[in-house]
Write an enzyme that holds these catalytic residues in place. Structure first.
Site, short mmCIF file in Angstrom:
data_model
loop_
_atom_site.label_atom_id
_atom_site.label_comp_id
_atom_site.label_asym_id
_atom_site.label_seq_id
_atom_site.Cartn_x
_atom_site.Cartn_y
_atom_site.Cartn_z
N ARG A 69 -4.45 -11.34 -6.75
CA ARG A 69 -4.83 -12.18 -5.62
C ARG A 69 -4.46 -11.46 -4.32
O ARG A 69 -3.37 -11.63 -3.79
CB ARG A 69 -4.15 -13.54 -5.71
CG ARG A 69 -4.57 -14.35 -6.92
CD ARG A 69 -4.16 -15.81 -6.80
NE ARG A 69 -2.70 -15.97 -6.77
CZ ARG A 69 -1.95 -16.21 -7.84
NH1 ARG A 69 -2.52 -16.30 -9.03
NH2 ARG A 69 -0.65 -16.37 -7.74
N ASP A 71 -4.17 -10.36 -0.42
CA ASP A 71 -3.93 -11.13 0.80
C ASP A 71 -5.06 -10.93 1.80
O ASP A 71 -5.92 -10.06 1.65
CB ASP A 71 -2.62 -10.68 1.45
CG ASP A 71 -1.39 -11.01 0.61
OD1 ASP A 71 -1.43 -12.03 -0.09
OD2 ASP A 71 -0.41 -10.25 0.67
N TYR A 132 -2.63 0.57 -6.43
CA TYR A 132 -2.92 0.33 -5.02
C TYR A 132 -2.78 1.64 -4.25
O TYR A 132 -1.98 2.52 -4.60
CB TYR A 132 -1.93 -0.68 -4.42
CG TYR A 132 -2.18 -2.11 -4.83
CD1 TYR A 132 -2.96 -2.96 -4.03
CD2 TYR A 132 -1.64 -2.62 -6.00
CE1 TYR A 132 -3.18 -4.27 -4.40
CE2 TYR A 132 -1.86 -3.94 -6.38
CZ TYR A 132 -2.63 -4.76 -5.57
OH TYR A 132 -2.86 -6.07 -5.95
N ARG A 219 3.29 -3.31 0.49
CA ARG A 219 3.34 -3.24 1.95
C ARG A 219 4.77 -3.09 2.45
O ARG A 219 5.02 -2.38 3.43
CB ARG A 219 2.67 -4.46 2.55
CG ARG A 219 1.14 -4.48 2.37
CD ARG A 219 0.55 -5.82 2.74
NE ARG A 219 0.85 -6.20 4.10
CZ ARG A 219 0.64 -7.42 4.60
NH1 ARG A 219 0.13 -8.37 3.81
NH2 ARG A 219 0.93 -7.70 5.84
#
Length: 273
Positions: A69, A71, A132, A219
């Site tokens: 999911r 952001d 990622y 992040r």
């Protein structure tokens, strides 16, 4: 980014539906993220996908589950989801792919491949890895062509030192110092399989792979490593921040626009047939 617990029997598709896996890419700008929200005026990628799917079923509701999911503002080049279509609707791979893409226009969301899967296959619970990429544009001039797709950092960054510091985060650890305060995962423990930092011309690229990540984990790691690259943190301070198990010990959260979900791994990969 969401926690991925082991598959449960109740996650299998019932006989009344036919489960399809879709491989997607999207530009996360302008969306509230993947997850559908109750507020109708907010556009989510899940809502856009499910609304498009209804057009292939004469208005019947189609539910979806995603591998991650993402952001608001986060992009994807290898997102995976599954859709449960009514079993009495005849569909082909081309029909699902092209039909969804037609009804999602003009939004920057595209289905690259669509494949039927067995009832036990689940986009989230069957995933064994997620990858990622975080990209930093490291130059004095702001981006023109890649605005919204990179984090612009003017100060020179030492990618080699960043990579050295990143290796203290590889392996199984308590990542409380790198999880969002709103993270709903049951445990802060995760196993990072790979966390590499390299320079590609004007770009500093961070690659991360794990079975699953905590909310904002990538992040938060990127924001922390940026401090190392600027020389504001010594490399060993990253390991110290990890050991503190306190979010206040970690660095800042990097902005979402530099992050992209690049791939999801499966033992039964429907797209590698």
């Amino acid at each position: 980014m969401s926690e991925a617990p082991p598959a449960r029997p109740g996650d299998a598709a019932p006989p009344s539906v036919c489960r399809w896996a879709v491989l997607m890419e999207y530009d996360g700008r302008g969306f509230i993220g993947w997850q559908r929200q109750q507020a109708e005026h907010l556009t989510s990628i899940q809502g856009l996908l499910e609304d498009a799917a209804k057009n292939l079923t004469a208005g019947r509701i189609v539910r979806s589950i995603t591998a991650g999911r993402t952001d608001a503002g986060v992009h994807a080049s290898g997102q995976v989801a599954h859709l449960d279509f009514p079993a009495d609707v005849t569909l082909s791979s081309a029909t699902v792919r092209d039909g969804l893409n037609f009804y999602m226009k003009p939004h920057p969301v595209v289905v690259l491949m669509a494949r039927p899967v067995l009832p036990h296959w689940n986009a989230r619970f069957s995933a064994c890895s997620r990858a990622y990429r975080y990209r930093i544009l490291n130059r004095a001039a702001r981006p023109a062509l890649e605005e919204g797709h990179v984090w612009h950092v003017r100060a020179p960054l030492d990618a080699d030192v960043m990579h050295t510091a990143a290796q203290s985060l590889v392996g199984r650890h308590d990542f409380t110092s790198f999880r969002a305060s709103a993270c709903q995962a049951r445990s802060p423990v995760r196993s990072i399989d790979r966390l590499d930092v390299r320079r590609e011309g004007e770009y500093v690229v961070i690659e991360a792979q794990a079975r699953s990540f905590l909310h904002h984990q990538v992040r938060n790691m990127a924001g922390t490593l940026k401090l190392v690259g600027e020389g504001r943190w010594a490399p060993e301070r990253v390991e110290q921040a990890l050991a503190a198990r306190d979010r206040r010990a970690g660095g800042p959260t990097a902005p979402p626009e530099g992050l992209c979900l690049t791939g999801v791994g499966y033992e039964e990969n429907p797209f590698h047939r």
